[in-house]
Design an enzyme around this catalytic site. Structure first.
Site, mmCIF file in Angstrom:
data_model
loop_
_atom_site.group_PDB
_atom_site.id
_atom_site.type_symbol
_atom_site.label_atom_id
_atom_site.label_comp_id
_atom_site.label_asym_id
_atom_site.label_seq_id
_atom_site.Cartn_x
_atom_site.Cartn_y
_atom_site.Cartn_z
ATOM 1 C CB CYS A 136 -0.894 -0.009 1.237
ATOM 2 S SG CYS A 136 -1.882 1.488 1.430
ATOM 3 C CB CYS A 167 -0.354 2.223 5.746
ATOM 4 S SG CYS A 167 -1.111 0.672 5.192
ATOM 5 C CB CYS A 220 -5.075 -0.508 2.486
ATOM 6 S SG CYS A 220 -3.844 -0.916 3.753
ATOM 7 C CB CYS A 267 -4.173 3.155 5.827
ATOM 8 S SG CYS A 267 -4.033 2.922 4.041
ATOM 9 C CB CYS A 292 -9.299 -3.919 -11.661
ATOM 10 S SG CYS A 292 -8.856 -2.821 -13.002
#
Length: 164
Positions: free
Chosen positions: A82, A85, A130, A133, A153
């Site tokens: 991510c 984070c 995510c 976060c 995607c």
């Protein structure tokens, strides 16, 4: 007459799309706190650590342009984290070329993501976030390859590639 009709119809479609996005979204700070994400920051804090494009996608549920991410054609061994984070999200072992113009995966790393229902743009999709976060990553569809049949995607700007 035809030009006026087409212009009015086009304007109405764009207006409805914009309105549906506005009416269906909550502020990211509210969503994060209600959902109990581990990492919660103010809008100003997110703006300090993210680029404008990352902020648009991760915090405002934006979408990058098709074929704009170099990660779409990245097939080296590694892990996609991510960008907000640094949580590991997807392994290169599950990446495939979907031809859609965005990095695509058939499975996330265990316990890396959360999903929610997205009703924007007059359609219903499964949005991918995510799990740490709450950053918007993209959407998951049921037209992917075996073994899962799923296609995650994902916006490349929401990811950070770490080579192995």
């Amino acid at each position: 007459m035809k030009k006026r009709y087409l212009l009015q119809t086009g304007t109405a479609i764009v207006g409805v799309m914009a309105l549906s996005r506005y009416l269906s979204s909550k502020s990211e700070a509210q969503t994060a706190s209600e959902s109990g994400f581990e990492i919660v920051k103010t809008e100003a804090e997110w703006r300090r650590i993210l680029s404008p494009d990352q902020f648009n996608v991760l915090r405002q549920h934006g979408t990058e342009l098709r074929f704009s991410s170099p990660l779409d054609k990245q097939f080296a061994q590694g892990i996609y984290h991510c960008a907000g984070c640094d949580l590991p999200l997807f392994s290169s072992d599950t990446k495939f070329d979907s031809g859609t113009g965005w990095p695509s995966f058939y499975a996330p790393i265990d316990n890396a993501i959360r999903t929610s229902v997205d009703h924007s743009f007059l359609m219903t999709r499964t949005e991918v976030h995510c799990r740490r976060c709450g950053g918007h990553l993209g959407h998951v569809f049921d037209d992917g390859p075996a073994p899962t049949g799923e296609r995650y995607c994902i916006n490349g700007v929401a990811l950070k590639f770490v080579a192995q």
